[in-house]
Design an enzyme around this catalytic site. Structure first.
Site, PDB file in Angstrom:
ATOM      1  CG  ASN A  81      12.062   3.421  -2.433  1.00  0.00           C
ATOM      2  OD1 ASN A  81      11.974   4.293  -1.576  1.00  0.00           O
ATOM      3  ND2 ASN A  81      11.038   2.693  -2.818  1.00  0.00           N
ATOM      4  NE  ARG A 122       8.640   6.392  -2.933  1.00  0.00           N
ATOM      5  CZ  ARG A 122       8.080   5.770  -1.895  1.00  0.00           C
ATOM      6  NH1 ARG A 122       8.704   4.791  -1.279  1.00  0.00           N
ATOM      7  NH2 ARG A 122       6.880   6.122  -1.484  1.00  0.00           N
ATOM      8  CG  HIS A 148       1.922   5.784  -2.390  1.00  0.00           C
ATOM      9  ND1 HIS A 148       0.942   5.598  -1.447  1.00  0.00           N
ATOM     10  CD2 HIS A 148       3.017   5.179  -1.895  1.00  0.00           C
ATOM     11  CE1 HIS A 148       1.432   4.924  -0.421  1.00  0.00           C
ATOM     12  NE2 HIS A 148       2.700   4.660  -0.661  1.00  0.00           N
ATOM     13  NE  ARG A 160       2.732   4.424   6.901  1.00  0.00           N
ATOM     14  CZ  ARG A 160       3.201   4.692   5.680  1.00  0.00           C
ATOM     15  NH1 ARG A 160       2.684   5.661   4.970  1.00  0.00           N
ATOM     16  NH2 ARG A 160       4.181   3.985   5.183  1.00  0.00           N
ATOM     17  CD  GLU A 218       6.379   2.986  -5.689  1.00  0.00           C
ATOM     18  OE1 GLU A 218       6.607   1.853  -5.195  1.00  0.00           O
ATOM     19  OE2 GLU A 218       6.024   3.951  -5.006  1.00  0.00           O
TER      20      GLU A 218
HETATM   21  N1  LIG Z   1      -0.339 -12.616  -1.185  1.00  0.00           N
HETATM   22  C1  LIG Z   1      -0.679 -11.544  -0.477  1.00  0.00           C
HETATM   23  N2  LIG Z   1      -1.920 -11.440   0.054  1.00  0.00           N
HETATM   24  C2  LIG Z   1      -2.277 -10.362   0.769  1.00  0.00           C
HETATM   25  N3  LIG Z   1      -1.473  -9.317   1.004  1.00  0.00           N
HETATM   26  C3  LIG Z   1      -0.240  -9.351   0.492  1.00  0.00           C
HETATM   27  C4  LIG Z   1       0.238 -10.445  -0.258  1.00  0.00           C
HETATM   28  N4  LIG Z   1       1.514 -10.180  -0.633  1.00  0.00           N
HETATM   29  C5  LIG Z   1       1.810  -8.948  -0.129  1.00  0.00           C
HETATM   30  N5  LIG Z   1       0.767  -8.458   0.551  1.00  0.00           N
HETATM   31  C6  LIG Z   1       0.662  -7.173   1.254  1.00  0.00           C
HETATM   32  O1  LIG Z   1       1.460  -6.217   0.559  1.00  0.00           O
HETATM   33  C7  LIG Z   1       2.230  -5.465   1.512  1.00  0.00           C
HETATM   34  C8  LIG Z   1       3.517  -4.983   0.864  1.00  0.00           C
HETATM   35  O2  LIG Z   1       3.173  -4.179  -0.218  1.00  0.00           O
HETATM   36  P1  LIG Z   1       4.278  -3.484  -1.136  1.00  0.00           P
HETATM   37  O3  LIG Z   1       3.566  -2.658  -2.132  1.00  0.00           O
HETATM   38  O4  LIG Z   1       5.210  -4.509  -1.631  1.00  0.00           O
HETATM   39  O5  LIG Z   1       5.007  -2.621  -0.030  1.00  0.00           O
HETATM   40  P2  LIG Z   1       5.991  -1.387  -0.046  1.00  0.00           P
HETATM   41  O6  LIG Z   1       5.125  -0.228   0.307  1.00  0.00           O
HETATM   42  O7  LIG Z   1       7.012  -1.699   0.981  1.00  0.00           O
HETATM   43  O8  LIG Z   1       6.542  -1.246  -1.466  1.00  0.00           O
HETATM   44  C9  LIG Z   1       2.433  -6.417   2.673  1.00  0.00           C
HETATM   45  O9  LIG Z   1       2.636  -5.726   3.856  1.00  0.00           O
HETATM   46  C10 LIG Z   1       1.124  -7.206   2.682  1.00  0.00           C
HETATM   47  O10 LIG Z   1       0.164  -6.559   3.481  1.00  0.00           O
HETATM   48  C1  LIG Z   2       4.756   7.608   1.040  1.00  0.00           C
HETATM   49  C2  LIG Z   2       4.629   6.233   1.593  1.00  0.00           C
HETATM   50  O1  LIG Z   2       3.747   5.955   2.378  1.00  0.00           O
HETATM   51  O2  LIG Z   2       5.507   5.351   1.163  1.00  0.00           O
HETATM   52  P1  LIG Z   2       5.544   3.791   1.508  1.00  0.00           P
HETATM   53  O3  LIG Z   2       4.262   3.191   1.036  1.00  0.00           O
HETATM   54  O4  LIG Z   2       6.739   3.318   0.744  1.00  0.00           O
HETATM   55  O5  LIG Z   2       5.709   3.692   3.000  1.00  0.00           O
HETATM   56 MG   LIG Z   3       5.581   1.003  -1.732  1.00  0.00          MG
END
Ligand SMILES: Nc1ncnc2c1ncn2[C@@H]1O[C@H](COP(=O)(O)OP(=O)(O)O)[C@@H](O)[C@H]1O
Ligand SMILES: CC(=O)OP(=O)(O)O
Ligand SMILES: [Mg+2]
Length: 376
Positions: free
Chosen positions: A7, A69, A158, A219, A361
């Site tokens: 990724n 990805r 996504h 963002r 993913e």
């Molecule tokens: N226990 C939690 N409570 C609230 N928010 C959380 C928790 N664990 C993770 N997060 C949120 O999830 C986000 C990460 O989401 P994730 O889907 O893993 O990210 P990515 O897009 O990098 O794959 C963190 O920035 C945070 O805002």
């Molecule tokens: C497309 C995109 O926003 O990807 P990510 O959530 O991984 O930043």
């Molecule tokens: Mg993600």
């Protein structure tokens, strides 16, 4: 079978080696700060991955294929695609539409081709699932030529996650994917919400780039485009600076000084800025859910996924409370105890079934890679 899934972020590489059948992981890791002092470039990032593989798996890594990805597939790519030098060039040509992500993916793909010329590689695009949207949903009301000659339109992102989660939710509900009429909210670092009609993407909140739509960690999501032109005109920002401001200094971080949802929720009780950030983020999502309920002719289900969607019971609670006019009713106990298994968190009186489903993913990419190769 063993698939290496990569990724490629703008400045990071998440990788995992897994069996697409069982989901069993042989190894996983993360290379951060590529090109920012930590690691020079994507070739060097790959060297770190191969060193990790050597340490853990020895000389015979046993990998059958690599699945990547790729964020932007433009209008060209609607399916997982076998990588050739031409495909890499096309991904690179889409760089203006995803300046942070596509150049990184293209150099990553080249580095992998050089490292393991014998391994088949497959690219899986974030945009692909959204290629089914009707034109009224993806057209912007700006001069026609900007779409026809410059590709300015909503693409959506996504998609791999939205599709995987919709399929998992359908299976849990005992219906086929084609019978799924619902709304999927992928709330991670980046966040987007998708209206899914008969199992297909009908509309989605991200747009030309992953900046549009919901309030995210850093963002802004939607805003009046005149904010951009005015700030440039007044000399307060250059275009480059605005790009950084809207992508990296806005969202929860901009409103509350914190980008992690848990920190914002924890601070909200005593900190008005954090409470406001929660309110703005939840309200934006509620508006999209209301709109998408109409878009698909009445949603049967609403599914939360991503780091926030899976882990933040308080945020799900705030969002769903505001959806009472749609007939949504949350079971607080179920909401507070949602596990990593697909969980229904609405009451039996709720007109729309609300669920929490963990996204994956990487597994979806590994499966798509294996599937494409088995059909060659
Ligand atoms: N226990 C939690 N409570 C609230 N928010 C959380 C928790 N664990 C993770 N997060 C949120 O999830 C986000 C990460 O989401 P994730 O889907 O893993 O990210 P990515 O897009 O990098 O794959 C963190 O920035 C945070 O805002
Ligand atoms: C497309 C995109 O926003 O990807 P990510 O959530 O991984 O930043
Ligand atoms: Mg993600």
């Amino acid at each position: 079978m063993r698939i290496l899934v990569m990724n490629w972020g703008s400045s990071s590489l998440k990788y995992v080696i897994l069996d697409p059948e069982t989901g069993h992981e042989a190894l996983s890791g993360n290379v951060e700060e590529i090109g920012l002092g930590g690691v020079d470039d994507h070739g060097e990032a790959l060297t770190l991955v191969t060193e990790h593989m050597q340490r853990e798996l020895g000389d015979d890594h046993g990998i059958d294929a690599v699945g990547h990805r790729v964020v932007h597939g433009g209008e060209k790519f609607s399916e997982p695609t076998l990588v050739t030098p031409d495909v890499i060039k096309e991904i690179e040509a889409l760089s203006p539409l995803a300046p942070l992500h596509n150049p990184a993916a293209a150099s990553g793909l080249r580095a992998v081709s050089e490292q393991w010329p014998e391994l088949p590689q497959v690219v899986v695009f974030d945009t692909a699932f959204h290629r089914t949207m009707p034109e009224k949903a993806w057209r912007y009301a700006i001069p026609d030529v900007l779409y026809k000659e410059h590709g300015v339109r909503r693409y959506g992102f996504h998609g791999t996650s939205h599709e995987y989660v919709a399929n998992t939710a359908a299976a849990t509900l005992g219906i086929t994917s084609a019978e799924f009429n619902g709304i999927v909210a992928h709330l991670g670092n980046g966040a987007s919400v998708t209206a899914i009609r008969n199992g297909k993407s009908y509309d989605t909140s991200m747009g030309y780039t992953p900046l549009a739509g919901l309030v995210m960690g850093t963002r802004s999501g939607d805003l009046d485009p005149s904010v951009v032109t005015q700030l440039i005109e007044r000399g307060l920002y250059t275009a480059d600076e605005l790009d950084v401001m809207l992508n990296k200094r806005s969202g929860l971080l901009g409103l509350a000084g914190r980008s992690h949802m848990k920190e914002v929720v924890d601070a909200a009780a005593t900190n008005p800025e954090a409470q406001l950030a929660l309110d703005v983020a939840a309200y934006r999502l509620q508006k999209y859910i209301g709109a998408y309920h109409v878009a698909i002719g009445g949603a049967d289900s609403l599914v939360f996924t991503g780091g926030i969607g899976e882990n933040s019971a308080p945020f799900r609670d705030i969002v769903c409370k505001g959806l009472a006019p749609l007939g949504i009713e949350i079971d607080e106990n179920a909401n507070n105890n949602a596990s990593t298994e697909p969980t229904i968190i609405s009451t039996e009186h709720s007109t729309i079934t609300v669920m929490v489903v963990a996204t994956d993913e990487e597994v979806a990419i590994a499966k798509a890679t294996a599937h494409l190769l088995s059909n060659l």
